[in-house]
Structure formats: structure tokens, C-alpha cells
Design a protein around this motif. Sequence first.
Motif, PDB file in Angstrom:
ATOM      1  N   GLY A  12       0.818  -1.207   0.000  1.00 29.13           N
ATOM      2  CA  GLY A  12       0.000   0.000   0.000  1.00 29.13           C
ATOM      3  C   GLY A  12       0.852   1.258   0.000  1.00 29.13           C
ATOM      4  N   ILE A  13       0.611   2.147   0.969  1.00 32.92           N
ATOM      5  CA  ILE A  13       1.366   3.401   1.004  1.00 32.92           C
ATOM      6  C   ILE A  13       2.780   3.199   1.564  1.00 32.92           C
ATOM      7  N   GLY A  14       3.078   1.980   2.076  1.00 29.24           N
ATOM      8  CA  GLY A  14       4.413   1.711   2.638  1.00 29.24           C
ATOM      9  C   GLY A  14       5.541   2.174   1.722  1.00 29.24           C
ATOM     10  N   GLY A  72       7.722  -0.450   6.816  1.00 29.85           N
ATOM     11  CA  GLY A  72       6.635   0.399   6.315  1.00 29.85           C
ATOM     12  C   GLY A  72       5.321  -0.059   6.907  1.00 29.85           C
ATOM     13  N   SER A  73       4.512  -0.711   6.101  1.00 24.96           N
ATOM     14  CA  SER A  73       3.271  -1.286   6.623  1.00 24.96           C
ATOM     15  C   SER A  73       2.846  -2.412   5.698  1.00 24.96           C
ATOM     16  N   VAL A  74       2.151  -3.379   6.257  1.00 23.15           N
ATOM     17  CA  VAL A  74       1.709  -4.525   5.459  1.00 23.15           C
ATOM     18  C   VAL A  74       0.205  -4.689   5.528  1.00 23.15           C
ATOM     19  N   SER A 261      -3.768  12.824  14.265  1.00 24.59           N
ATOM     20  CA  SER A 261      -3.683  12.054  13.021  1.00 24.59           C
ATOM     21  C   SER A 261      -2.776  10.848  13.081  1.00 24.59           C
ATOM     22  N   LEU A 262      -3.271   9.770  12.501  1.00 27.79           N
ATOM     23  CA  LEU A 262      -2.528   8.527  12.355  1.00 27.79           C
ATOM     24  C   LEU A 262      -1.265   8.708  11.514  1.00 27.79           C
ATOM     25  N   GLY A 263      -1.344   9.584  10.542  1.00 24.05           N
ATOM     26  CA  GLY A 263      -0.244   9.774   9.593  1.00 24.05           C
ATOM     27  C   GLY A 263       0.968  10.485  10.182  1.00 24.05           C
ATOM     28  N   TYR A 283      11.517  -0.139  13.632  1.00 22.27           N
ATOM     29  CA  TYR A 283      10.839   1.157  13.677  1.00 22.27           C
ATOM     30  C   TYR A 283       9.778   1.195  12.587  1.00 22.27           C
ATOM     31  N   GLU A 284       8.598   1.677  12.938  1.00 18.25           N
ATOM     32  CA  GLU A 284       7.509   1.710  11.950  1.00 18.25           C
ATOM     33  C   GLU A 284       6.482   2.754  12.352  1.00 18.25           C
ATOM     34  N   PRO A 285       5.769   3.285  11.356  1.00 18.95           N
ATOM     35  CA  PRO A 285       4.645   4.168  11.700  1.00 18.95           C
ATOM     36  C   PRO A 285       3.550   3.328  12.334  1.00 18.95           C
ATOM     37  N   GLY A 288      -1.429   1.736   9.117  1.00 22.08           N
ATOM     38  CA  GLY A 288      -1.318   0.572   8.248  1.00 22.08           C
ATOM     39  C   GLY A 288      -1.046   0.963   6.811  1.00 22.08           C
ATOM     40  N   SER A 289      -1.404   0.078   5.887  1.00 24.12           N
ATOM     41  CA  SER A 289      -1.052   0.263   4.477  1.00 24.12           C
ATOM     42  C   SER A 289      -2.034   1.165   3.739  1.00 24.12           C
ATOM     43  N   ALA A 290      -3.082   1.612   4.418  1.00 22.73           N
ATOM     44  CA  ALA A 290      -4.056   2.574   3.876  1.00 22.73           C
ATOM     45  C   ALA A 290      -4.453   2.294   2.429  1.00 22.73           C
ATOM     46  N   PRO A 291      -5.021   1.113   2.162  1.00 18.44           N
ATOM     47  CA  PRO A 291      -5.365   0.764   0.770  1.00 18.44           C
ATOM     48  C   PRO A 291      -6.304   1.771   0.111  1.00 18.44           C
ATOM     49  N   ILE A 298      -0.863  10.759  -2.116  1.00 16.02           N
ATOM     50  CA  ILE A 298      -1.348  11.753  -1.150  1.00 16.02           C
ATOM     51  C   ILE A 298      -1.084  11.362   0.309  1.00 16.02           C
ATOM     52  N   ALA A 299      -0.453  10.200   0.517  1.00 11.43           N
ATOM     53  CA  ALA A 299      -0.204   9.736   1.894  1.00 11.43           C
ATOM     54  C   ALA A 299       0.734  10.697   2.619  1.00 11.43           C
ATOM     55  N   ASN A 300       0.526  10.832   3.905  1.00 12.89           N
ATOM     56  CA  ASN A 300       1.392  11.648   4.742  1.00 12.89           C
ATOM     57  C   ASN A 300       2.670  10.855   5.078  1.00 12.89           C
ATOM     58  N   ALA A 340      -3.390  15.678   2.879  1.00 10.82           N
ATOM     59  CA  ALA A 340      -4.854  15.694   2.970  1.00 10.82           C
ATOM     60  C   ALA A 340      -5.373  15.308   4.361  1.00 10.82           C
ATOM     61  N   ASP A 341      -4.700  14.337   5.001  1.00  8.42           N
ATOM     62  CA  ASP A 341      -5.187  13.823   6.289  1.00  8.42           C
ATOM     63  C   ASP A 341      -5.119  14.852   7.419  1.00  8.42           C
ATOM     64  N   ILE A 342      -4.258  15.871   7.281  1.00 11.30           N
ATOM     65  CA  ILE A 342      -4.137  16.878   8.345  1.00 11.30           C
ATOM     66  C   ILE A 342      -4.544  18.257   7.840  1.00 11.30           C
TER      67      ILE A 342
HETATM   68  P1  NAI Z   1      -4.764   2.239   8.188  1.00 16.59           P
HETATM   69  O1  NAI Z   1      -3.902   2.839   9.230  1.00 16.59           O
HETATM   70  O2  NAI Z   1      -4.082   1.645   7.026  1.00 16.59           O
HETATM   71  O3  NAI Z   1      -5.787   3.356   7.650  1.00 16.59           O
HETATM   72  C1  NAI Z   1      -6.784   3.954   8.470  1.00 16.59           C
HETATM   73  C2  NAI Z   1      -7.213   5.307   7.851  1.00 16.59           C
HETATM   74  O4  NAI Z   1      -6.159   6.263   8.047  1.00 16.59           O
HETATM   75  C3  NAI Z   1      -7.423   5.215   6.351  1.00 16.59           C
HETATM   76  O5  NAI Z   1      -8.487   6.052   5.982  1.00 16.59           O
HETATM   77  C4  NAI Z   1      -6.126   5.736   5.758  1.00 16.59           C
HETATM   78  O6  NAI Z   1      -6.276   6.332   4.493  1.00 16.59           O
HETATM   79  C5  NAI Z   1      -5.680   6.753   6.815  1.00 16.59           C
HETATM   80  N1  NAI Z   1      -4.212   6.820   6.875  1.00 16.59           N
HETATM   81  C6  NAI Z   1      -3.383   5.910   7.435  1.00 16.59           C
HETATM   82  N2  NAI Z   1      -2.109   6.280   7.270  1.00 16.59           N
HETATM   83  C7  NAI Z   1      -2.118   7.438   6.599  1.00 16.59           C
HETATM   84  C8  NAI Z   1      -1.104   8.314   6.114  1.00 16.59           C
HETATM   85  N3  NAI Z   1       0.209   8.064   6.310  1.00 16.59           N
HETATM   86  N4  NAI Z   1      -1.476   9.428   5.438  1.00 16.59           N
HETATM   87  C9  NAI Z   1      -2.770   9.702   5.258  1.00 16.59           C
HETATM   88  N5  NAI Z   1      -3.785   8.926   5.678  1.00 16.59           N
HETATM   89  C10 NAI Z   1      -3.460   7.798   6.339  1.00 16.59           C
HETATM   90  O7  NAI Z   1      -5.674   1.157   8.934  1.00 16.59           O
HETATM   91  P2  NAI Z   1      -6.732   0.127   8.290  1.00 16.59           P
HETATM   92  O8  NAI Z   1      -7.459   0.766   7.180  1.00 16.59           O
HETATM   93  O9  NAI Z   1      -7.473  -0.399   9.445  1.00 16.59           O
HETATM   94  O10 NAI Z   1      -5.866  -1.074   7.718  1.00 16.59           O
HETATM   95  C11 NAI Z   1      -5.434  -1.192   6.372  1.00 16.59           C
HETATM   96  C12 NAI Z   1      -4.482  -2.376   6.249  1.00 16.59           C
HETATM   97  O11 NAI Z   1      -3.306  -2.118   6.995  1.00 16.59           O
HETATM   98  C13 NAI Z   1      -5.077  -3.668   6.816  1.00 16.59           C
HETATM   99  O12 NAI Z   1      -4.666  -4.720   5.975  1.00 16.59           O
HETATM  100  C14 NAI Z   1      -4.431  -3.782   8.184  1.00 16.59           C
HETATM  101  O13 NAI Z   1      -4.351  -5.096   8.629  1.00 16.59           O
HETATM  102  C15 NAI Z   1      -3.068  -3.203   7.900  1.00 16.59           C
HETATM  103  N6  NAI Z   1      -2.361  -2.671   9.095  1.00 16.59           N
HETATM  104  C16 NAI Z   1      -1.023  -2.903   9.148  1.00 16.59           C
HETATM  105  C17 NAI Z   1      -0.264  -2.404  10.183  1.00 16.59           C
HETATM  106  C18 NAI Z   1       1.185  -2.661  10.161  1.00 16.59           C
HETATM  107  O14 NAI Z   1       1.765  -2.927   9.116  1.00 16.59           O
HETATM  108  N7  NAI Z   1       1.877  -2.591  11.285  1.00 16.59           N
HETATM  109  C19 NAI Z   1      -0.877  -1.615  11.275  1.00 16.59           C
HETATM  110  C20 NAI Z   1      -2.290  -1.367  11.082  1.00 16.59           C
HETATM  111  C21 NAI Z   1      -3.005  -1.901  10.034  1.00 16.59           C
END
Ligand code: NAI
Length: 362
Positions: A12-14, A72-74, A261-263, A283-285, A288-291, A298-300, A340-342
Motif C-alpha cells: 500500500g502506502i508503505g 513500512g506497513s503490510v 492524526s494517524l499519519g 521502527y515503523e509508523p 497501516g497500508s491505507a489501501p 497523497i499519503a502523509n 490531505a489527512d491533516i
Molecule cells: P490504516 O492505518 O491503514 O488506515 C486507516 C485510515 O487512516 C485510512 O483512511 C487511511 O487512508 C488513513 N491513513 C493511514 N495512514 C495514513 C497516512 N500516512 N497518510 C494519510 N492517511 C493515512 O488502517 P486500516 O485501514 O485499518 O488497515 C489497512 C491495512 O493495513 C489492513 O490490511 C491492516 O491489517 C493493515 N495494518 C497494518 C499495520 C502494520 O503494518 N503494522 C498496522 C495497522 C493496520
Amino acid sequence: SARKLLILPGDGIGPEVMREVARVTAWLGRKRGITFEVSEDLVGGASLAEYGVPLCDEVIEKAREADAVLFGSVGDPKWNHVGFDKRPELAILKLRQELGLFANLRPAKVFDALVDASTLKPEVVKGLDIMIVRESTGGIYFGDPRGIETLPNGEKRGINTEVYTTHEIERVGRVAFELARKRKNSVYSVEKCNVMESGLLWKEVITDLHAREYSDVTLSHMLADNCAMQLVRNPRQFDVIVTGNLFGDILSDLASMLTGSLGMLPSATLGARGANGKMPALYEPIHGSAPDIAGKGIANPIAQILSFAMLLRYSFDLQAEADMIETAVSNVLASGLRTADIMSEGKARVGTDVMGEAIVRE
Ligand code: NAI
Ligand code: MG
């Protein structure tokens, strides 16, 4: 000796936000003479697509040999149909387990320019800078006995057990006290010793450790339910909070929303220093991968960049460089750039790359 860095962008955005970290490492080499021996591998859905598993054994080996791992994120909805043993998310769970990463550090820091993005009152969160240290390989998520059993009368019973040993409590306590010494010198130890034996032991062990080795740090104890309340009422009373796996999971998510904000939020997970002097660290944000926004540019990138700053601070003791990155982020936000997120009224909306560039220039 070379600083060995393993980069695992994931899904995803990783990879998108990791590209912005590459700008920062290039800058460090160019301007500060700080270089890394970098290797990069696939994890999560990306690894599944290429190798049929979310995490290859070779990558685990590389992670062991590295001085630090930047993750990054998975996660990718494309793999929702696969069995639980093949989910992309297993990559991060397995890495934490294999590297023995028992201390999860989750800072919650509010940048002045973003106070209006918080869901709480500005006067409550302005200047907030706390660190939650969550024990992450023990406690009720891993304790035995566990399972669902059927009773003689046909009723079912679900069981999980909270277990902590002296050793597990001491090592995470040590991480918290060491951190506090570099911050505002205060630790709150959080448990529920009023109703749980494991909490009683937790409090005893932390109290002993404090008296033996860390009496220069101010130690306070707080019950977990009160801590949840205090985090919302007056979060700035805290500096470092140390707690078990379950309470830490909940309290750190709560604390993250204090910032808006999560980002924006980085994290570190640390293990015990080995005989070779190496401390396993990832180290990781926290996002998640924000599909939903992947591929749109546009990811932060700030959470990923701040995760890299934590890596410089904790794995390589590059305090000045970590400070520079954090200050640059703060200044760029103050200048009005927003992803966009902030985004808020009157600010300039930019994409991932413009934000990354601006931080490096600053
Ligand atoms: P998510 O954190 O990926 O997204 C939640 C919301 O926050 C979404 O609307 C997304 O667009 C927004 N967002 C997240 N990061 C952002 C950024 N950097 N900039 C702007 N907007 C951002 O959580 P979600 O949707 O519950 O999970 C998506 C996938 O990610 C799932 O497959 C989940 O299992 C996985 N995941 C992986 C993690 C990891 O790799 N450690 C941690 C959390 C979720
Ligand atoms: Mg959680």
C-alpha cells in the motif's frame, strides 16, 4: 563500522512513504557524512506475490544481522481470501516474535501547528510530549492456559491468562527508566494491582528496580482505568508510562488520538541487547497500508520519517540528527504545508513527495 539498515517497505502506502525517507538518508550522507549500508526486501502482500509467503526466512536472518529495521506497513485487501496463516499482516507479527522485540515505544507528541487538528481542547494538548512503553511479547495475549472449552453442562468457556515473570517486568521497566533519564525523568507504572496478582507483582518489581538502580528518576504508580481517564483529562502530567501488553495496547491507541492524526505517529520496538552488543530494533509508523489512498501520492510521509528519526536516536545515538528531522517536520507544518489527512482551512494541500522534499529542504 558500517551502520546496517534493513528497509522493508511492504504494501500500500508503505513504499510511497519510504521513498521520502530515502531523500532524508541521501541528505544525511551528502551533508553530514552519515552513511548506511542499506538493503531492502519485500514483506507482506508484496512478498506473498513474489515468494508465496508473507516473510521469507532470509529476511528474518537479515533482520537479525541488521543494526536496525525500518518497516513500512503490510496488508492488502487483495489477500483477504487467503487463510490466517498466509495473511500479509503475519510478516510484522513474526518479525516482532523472531527478534524478541518486547518493548514497544509509542510517543504521542503534538506539533504546535497541528493543535487545531486534535479532537481535544487546545489547552489540554498544546505542547504534549509523552511516551508509552508497552510490554509487547508477554501478558494476557500470550499466557497459558488459553482456548475455548466446552463445560460438562454444554456451556462454553473462553480462557486467556495474564502472566508476567519478574524478568519480563524488569527488562521493560529498565527500558522505561532509561528513556525517562533522557526525557523529563518521570515514570508512571500502570497496572491493576487492586484486582490482579500479576499487577501486584508488576508494581513490586518496578518498585524494587527503581530503588536498586533508578532512584534518581521520579516513579509513580497508577491504576490502568484511572490512567485512561487522566490521559484525556490532563495528558501533560505524564512523561513516560510503562505498562503491560493489554493495557498498553489500549492506552497507546487512546494517546495517539490526542495528537489528531494517524499519519503523524512513529513507533519503535526494541529487544534485549545481545552478547555482541547489538540491540534488536524495529521502527515503523503506527498506521497501516491505507489501501483506500494507496497509489494516489497523497499519503502523509511524516510518521515514516519520524520513525526513521527514532531509529537514528535509539539505534545509532544520533541525537542531533534526530532532533534536526523533528524540528524540520515542526517547521514545515508551521509554514502551512499539509497533506490531505491533516488539512485544515487556509493551509496549502500538498502530496507525499512535496511534503518529503520540504522536510529535507528545511
Ligand atoms: P490504516 O492505518 O491503514 O488506515 C486507516 C485510515 O487512516 C485510512 O483512511 C487511511 O487512508 C488513513 N491513513 C493511514 N495512514 C495514513 C497516512 N500516512 N497518510 C494519510 N492517511 C493515512 O488502517 P486500516 O485501514 O485499518 O488497515 C489497512 C491495512 O493495513 C489492513 O490490511 C491492516 O491489517 C493493515 N495494518 C497494518 C499495520 C502494520 O503494518 N503494522 C498496522 C495497522 C493496520
Ligand atoms: Mg492496537
